[in-house]
Write an enzyme that holds these catalytic residues in place. Sequence first.
Site, PDB file in Angstrom:
ATOM      1  N   VAL A   1       0.820  -1.208   0.000  1.00  0.00           N
ATOM      2  CA  VAL A   1       0.000   0.000   0.000  1.00  0.00           C
ATOM      3  C   VAL A   1       0.858   1.264   0.000  1.00  0.00           C
ATOM      4  O   VAL A   1       0.687   2.162  -0.830  1.00  0.00           O
ATOM      5  CB  VAL A   1      -0.959  -0.003   1.216  1.00  0.00           C
ATOM      6  CG1 VAL A   1      -1.606   1.354   1.418  1.00  0.00           C
ATOM      7  CG2 VAL A   1      -2.032  -1.066   1.015  1.00  0.00           C
TER       8      VAL A   1
ATOM      9  N   ASP B   1      10.575   3.730   5.600  1.00  0.00           N
ATOM     10  CA  ASP B   1      10.392   2.397   6.174  1.00  0.00           C
ATOM     11  C   ASP B   1      11.453   2.176   7.239  1.00  0.00           C
ATOM     12  O   ASP B   1      12.535   2.750   7.174  1.00  0.00           O
ATOM     13  CB  ASP B   1      10.471   1.306   5.103  1.00  0.00           C
ATOM     14  CG  ASP B   1       9.624   0.100   5.474  1.00  0.00           C
ATOM     15  OD1 ASP B   1       8.541  -0.087   4.884  1.00  0.00           O
ATOM     16  OD2 ASP B   1      10.047  -0.662   6.378  1.00  0.00           O
TER      17      ASP B   1
ATOM     18  N   LYS C   1      15.021  -2.873   3.037  1.00  0.00           N
ATOM     19  CA  LYS C   1      14.038  -2.352   2.069  1.00  0.00           C
ATOM     20  C   LYS C   1      14.441  -0.954   1.613  1.00  0.00           C
ATOM     21  O   LYS C   1      14.382  -0.628   0.428  1.00  0.00           O
ATOM     22  CB  LYS C   1      12.655  -2.258   2.729  1.00  0.00           C
ATOM     23  CG  LYS C   1      11.830  -3.485   2.558  1.00  0.00           C
ATOM     24  CD  LYS C   1      10.390  -3.250   3.018  1.00  0.00           C
ATOM     25  CE  LYS C   1       9.660  -4.573   3.039  1.00  0.00           C
ATOM     26  NZ  LYS C   1       8.292  -4.478   3.491  1.00  0.00           N
TER      27      LYS C   1
ATOM     28  N   THR D   1      -5.602  -0.489   7.284  1.00  0.00           N
ATOM     29  CA  THR D   1      -6.956  -0.948   7.608  1.00  0.00           C
ATOM     30  C   THR D   1      -7.033  -1.165   9.120  1.00  0.00           C
ATOM     31  O   THR D   1      -6.293  -1.977   9.675  1.00  0.00           O
ATOM     32  CB  THR D   1      -7.252  -2.267   6.870  1.00  0.00           C
ATOM     33  OG1 THR D   1      -7.090  -2.030   5.473  1.00  0.00           O
ATOM     34  CG2 THR D   1      -8.656  -2.766   7.159  1.00  0.00           C
TER      35      THR D   1
ATOM     36  N   LEU E   1      -6.959  -0.696  -2.919  1.00  0.00           N
ATOM     37  CA  LEU E   1      -6.224  -1.285  -4.049  1.00  0.00           C
ATOM     38  C   LEU E   1      -6.173  -2.798  -3.918  1.00  0.00           C
ATOM     39  O   LEU E   1      -6.274  -3.356  -2.830  1.00  0.00           O
ATOM     40  CB  LEU E   1      -4.812  -0.701  -4.146  1.00  0.00           C
ATOM     41  CG  LEU E   1      -3.796  -0.967  -3.035  1.00  0.00           C
ATOM     42  CD1 LEU E   1      -3.220  -2.350  -3.055  1.00  0.00           C
ATOM     43  CD2 LEU E   1      -2.676   0.049  -3.148  1.00  0.00           C
TER      44      LEU E   1
ATOM     45  N   LYS F   1     -14.265   0.420   5.189  1.00  0.00           N
ATOM     46  CA  LYS F   1     -13.241  -0.528   4.729  1.00  0.00           C
ATOM     47  C   LYS F   1     -13.557  -1.953   5.184  1.00  0.00           C
ATOM     48  O   LYS F   1     -13.542  -2.905   4.404  1.00  0.00           O
ATOM     49  CB  LYS F   1     -11.873  -0.083   5.258  1.00  0.00           C
ATOM     50  CG  LYS F   1     -10.741  -1.032   4.955  1.00  0.00           C
ATOM     51  CD  LYS F   1     -10.453  -1.149   3.472  1.00  0.00           C
ATOM     52  CE  LYS F   1      -9.552  -2.331   3.197  1.00  0.00           C
ATOM     53  NZ  LYS F   1      -9.270  -2.518   1.790  1.00  0.00           N
TER      54      LYS F   1
ATOM     55  N   LEU G   1     -17.811 -13.859  -7.855  1.00  0.00           N
ATOM     56  CA  LEU G   1     -18.682 -15.029  -7.863  1.00  0.00           C
ATOM     57  C   LEU G   1     -17.990 -16.208  -8.544  1.00  0.00           C
ATOM     58  O   LEU G   1     -18.635 -17.016  -9.198  1.00  0.00           O
ATOM     59  CB  LEU G   1     -20.007 -14.722  -8.574  1.00  0.00           C
ATOM     60  CG  LEU G   1     -21.052 -13.925  -7.791  1.00  0.00           C
ATOM     61  CD1 LEU G   1     -22.338 -13.786  -8.602  1.00  0.00           C
ATOM     62  CD2 LEU G   1     -21.372 -14.561  -6.432  1.00  0.00           C
TER      63      LEU G   1
ATOM     64  N   CYS H   1      -5.640  -9.534   3.355  1.00  0.00           N
ATOM     65  CA  CYS H   1      -6.734  -8.618   3.713  1.00  0.00           C
ATOM     66  C   CYS H   1      -8.026  -9.310   4.128  1.00  0.00           C
ATOM     67  O   CYS H   1      -8.489  -9.110   5.249  1.00  0.00           O
ATOM     68  CB  CYS H   1      -6.997  -7.664   2.560  1.00  0.00           C
ATOM     69  SG  CYS H   1      -5.628  -6.505   2.327  1.00  0.00           S
TER      70      CYS H   1
END
Length: 429
Positions: free
Chosen positions: A11, A30, A35, A121, A153, A204, A250, A260
């Site tokens: 994200v 970060d 990283k 989230t 996203l 969310k 579906l 998530c």
Amino acid sequence: MKVAVVGTGYVGLVTGVVLAQLGNDVVCVDKDAAKVEKLRQGIPPIYEPGIEEMLKRGLEDGFLQISDSVAEATGRSEIVFIAVGTPPGEDGTPDLTAVRAVANEIAPSIKRYTVIVNKSTVPVGTGDMVEEIILSHGIEPHLFDVVSNPEFLREGSAIRDTLEPDRIVIGAKRRDAALRLVELYAALERPMIITDLESAELIKYAGNSFLAMKISFINAISRVAELCGANVQDVAKGIGLDSRIGSQFLSAGLGYGGSCFPKDVQGMIATSQRYGYDFRLLQEVIEINQDQTAHFVRRLETRLGGFEGKRIALMGLAFKPNTDDIRDAKSLEIIHAITSAGGTVCAYDPIAEANVRRIYPDIEYAEGVYEVAQDADALVVVTEWNEFRQLDLARLGACMKQKVMFDGRRLYKREAAERVGFEYSTIGG
Ligand code: NAD
């Protein structure tokens, strides 16, 4: 605008490069030194189509910088995004340790009015929690606002989703703070919903819970279809063309995974419980999802007469195509079930192999799809990568000990597989 994004995962990094492309002055931060080092060299630590080019362009054009200092990034920014992980804790509720840590790091560097945006989230009440943390550092209330701006996203299409989101949700206590984000996102020309903090946070969880419910619903239908001889794909088409239902989400299969849906459904249940509502519908969504893979593996085990001494080929490891993410991937569950019952697994994934190797270093890994099928007693389709769609099924079957295919994603047509001698099993008839 001067923007900081704390957390450079799926994200944060995508948000950072997109905002830089829109001409903002962005610093991505970060705490993971490895990283940060990679990012400075233009190497994204995640696989996401298009991210490398945008990262390199941002660095070259000077709109994007990479830092390991939250304090430094906050000090120079008008808007600071929190985009760190919120994994499920042991009881299923989201672990907000990283969000708290970032709030504590941001606070001492607020010297002028700053909008702190929660993109992670999080459960209802987290915006207030971040505000309290900042206030506890003695920061004057007029110097900051906390805004909720949940992210929608999807890994695999994250850049397009960020450039062209269906909607942008902005929750704030004060309208002025929300308008700062409206200004930031104006160039995208997408619908925006401005609301209060609690509603934005709930949107969310409610959104992801609804999508997970759709997946579990069609998977429950797939079980009925198997029992009564119907074809779940035709049923899904038949109901999905009803515009009130819609055809997305579906596809019957092994169920949802990833970082998530599983945690957000749990988060929705925990949030409801905290406010005194027992969300039993979502409990069932989880149970159907868990049983979906277990049922598929049981069918495979029965067909093979047990896994002991059997060699099973897995096509795909990522939790879905176009990502290297294996958090809560169905492949991990399947590998565990087969190996703990004495079977051997050989796996192939175009991107995600390295991540699975860290968890399962001792299973076999193949270089390609025909190699993975070599001498297998059964082939299991776990992830519907595009490159698997156009295979020479006759060549695939010819490599195998037994031409047994268990297609967990309904990727192939039964007739096509059976024409070349496969015994074909799938989900939902
Ligand atoms: P991630 O685990 O890929 O990345 C989180 C990053 O934050 C890591 O690089 C980590 O090193 C960094 N970090 C943690 N603590 C830090 C600190 N104190 N200072 C600086 N950096 C720190 O997570 P993600 O998948 O990008 O998800 C982030 C949030 O967005 C989560 O809440 C998730 O639920 C939500 N979300 C994820 C997706 C998705 O598809 N991955 C989609 C929508 C929303």
